[in-house]
Write an enzyme that holds these catalytic residues in place. Structure first.
Site, mmCIF file in Angstrom:
data_model
loop_
_atom_site.group_PDB
_atom_site.id
_atom_site.type_symbol
_atom_site.label_atom_id
_atom_site.label_comp_id
_atom_site.label_asym_id
_atom_site.label_seq_id
_atom_site.Cartn_x
_atom_site.Cartn_y
_atom_site.Cartn_z
ATOM 1 N N LYS A 1 0.486 -1.144 -0.557
ATOM 2 C CA LYS A 1 -0.226 0.346 0.060
ATOM 3 C C LYS A 1 0.868 0.674 0.112
ATOM 4 O O LYS A 1 0.770 2.588 -0.542
ATOM 5 C CB LYS A 1 -1.234 0.147 1.065
ATOM 6 C CG LYS A 1 -2.405 -0.979 0.731
ATOM 7 C CD LYS A 1 -2.577 -1.837 2.589
ATOM 8 C CE LYS A 1 -3.839 -2.523 1.992
ATOM 9 N NZ LYS A 1 -4.001 -2.568 3.623
ATOM 10 N N GLN B 1 -4.818 -1.313 9.837
ATOM 11 C CA GLN B 1 -4.328 -2.841 9.145
ATOM 12 C C GLN B 1 -4.815 -4.228 10.043
ATOM 13 O O GLN B 1 -4.359 -3.852 11.999
ATOM 14 C CB GLN B 1 -3.308 -2.510 8.700
ATOM 15 C CG GLN B 1 -2.772 -4.266 8.176
ATOM 16 C CD GLN B 1 -3.067 -4.439 6.495
ATOM 17 O OE1 GLN B 1 -3.513 -2.930 6.516
ATOM 18 N NE2 GLN B 1 -3.712 -5.210 6.216
ATOM 19 N N ASP C 1 -11.189 2.883 4.833
ATOM 20 C CA ASP C 1 -10.969 1.295 4.595
ATOM 21 C C ASP C 1 -12.552 1.066 4.222
ATOM 22 O O ASP C 1 -13.424 -0.176 4.577
ATOM 23 C CB ASP C 1 -10.954 0.341 5.554
ATOM 24 C CG ASP C 1 -9.968 -0.040 5.633
ATOM 25 O OD1 ASP C 1 -9.789 -0.632 4.225
ATOM 26 O OD2 ASP C 1 -9.368 -0.767 6.238
HETATM 27 N N1 GUN Z 1 -6.061 -7.304 6.586
HETATM 28 C C1 GUN Z 1 -6.314 -7.641 4.570
HETATM 29 N N2 GUN Z 1 -6.993 -6.293 4.325
HETATM 30 C C2 GUN Z 1 -7.162 -5.967 4.645
HETATM 31 C C3 GUN Z 1 -7.874 -4.124 4.019
HETATM 32 O O1 GUN Z 1 -8.232 -4.555 3.059
HETATM 33 N N3 GUN Z 1 -7.815 -3.410 5.109
HETATM 34 C C4 GUN Z 1 -7.792 -3.839 6.268
HETATM 35 N N4 GUN Z 1 -7.862 -2.751 7.538
HETATM 36 N N5 GUN Z 1 -6.390 -4.415 6.936
HETATM 37 C C5 GUN Z 1 -6.533 -5.552 5.824
#
Ligand code: GUN
Length: 291
Positions: free
Chosen positions: A53, A97, A120
């Site tokens: 990311k 995350q 998110d």
């Molecule tokens: N863990 C795995 N995929 C994601 C996601 O898209 N967002 C978040 N916050 N955590 C994750």
């Protein structure tokens, strides 16, 4: 042969458009959009996602303002960090995350994120907007899948969509987005009876179960669109090498499907592209400029 739904290529295109916009905003408004990814602990898969990311942000000129907290951080310490990011005017998007270490209450922490920075789409306000069909920040993975389906002109209205998996991150918002596009939606899960019968009735099948190669050819209708959300690390018994596979047995299903996403290179890159877009949407809304 099924059509390959190339998320990697589409994400690259989207990110190229983002770069152009971010560069012009930087000049006009004196700062680029900023994204803070908050990671707690050292889950290796999470660390890899976060690196991905942050690299993508850097490529489009978005500032990475993330924080990495130690595993033993308390609920109050993480909450304080979220409060600081809410207050920081350079931060347009906040992403906590997941998964968090088990001693932390993830839901309580997600609920502290300013809904206008919730890139998110996991805050109850944004989930509520999705339920109502109102504009709002949408969960990145299902939003990316919707964008991929649209880019390949796959019709959803009146079609039967079966979503396998009911997580708040993917399955539930996915079902709502497909419903919003006038599909007839079935949300199936580990307790669903006659699962193969259900999946075989799907024009659009979304697999988000987290089990390697769970979907085989007899579970898929001839000509169906198959979307594979899984990212499962498996060790090849012959070579001993580890590699990523989806929830769909690609080699078996590809000859039956009409269209299919690969793993890697399908849904994953689209998730990152939507995170970037959400950060830009949040920036524009906060600066009250047009997108
Ligand atoms: N863990 C795995 N995929 C994601 C996601 O898209 N967002 C978040 N916050 N955590 C994750």
């Amino acid at each position: 042969m099924a059509q390959l739904l190339d998320g990697k290529a589409l994400a690259k295109q989207i990110q190229a458009d983002c770069l152009t916009k971010v560069q012009s905003w930087q000049v006009r408004y004196g700062r680029a959009p900023g994204l803070a990814v908050l990671m707690v602990g050292d889950n290796p898969a999470s660390a890899a996602y976060v690196r991905n990311k942050e690299r993508a942000c850097q490529q489009v000129g978005i500032a990475s303002l993330g924080k990495h907290l130690p595993t033993e951080s308390t609920q109050a310490e993480v909450a304080q960090e979220i409060a600081a990011l809410n207050q920081n005017s350079d931060v347009d998007g906040i992403l906590v995350q997941l998964p968090l270490p088990p001693h932390l209450d993830a839901t309580a922490l997600l609920n502290l994120i300013d809904p206008d920075k919730d890139v998110d789409g996991l805050h109850p306000t944004n989930l509520g907007r999705l339920v109502r069909g109102e504009a709002g920040l949408r969960s990145c993975t299902p939003a990316g899948i919707m964008r991929l389906l649209a880019a390949y002109g796959i019709d959803l209205a009146g079609k039967k969509a079966v979503v396998l998996g009911r997580s708040i991150l993917v399955g539930k918002p996915m079902g709502l987005m497909l419903l919003g596009a006038d599909a007839t939606v079935v949300m199936a899960h580990s307790k669903s009876q006659s699962l193969a019968e259900l999946t075989r009735s799907a024009d659009i099948l979304v697999a988000a179960v987290g089990i390697a190669n769970f979907i085989n050819a007899p579970m898929v209708k001839l000509g169906a669109t198959v979307i594979d959300v899984g990212i499962n690390r498996v060790t090849d018994s012959e070579t001993g090498q580890s590699r990523l596979v989806g929830d769909v047995d690609f080699a078996a299903v590809e000859p039956v499907a009409g269209a299919i996403t690969p793993v890697p290179g399908g849904v994953g890159p689209m998730t990152v592209a939507m995170l970037i877009e959400n950060t830009m949407v949040s920036y524009c809304d906060r600066l009250q400029i047009s997108r």
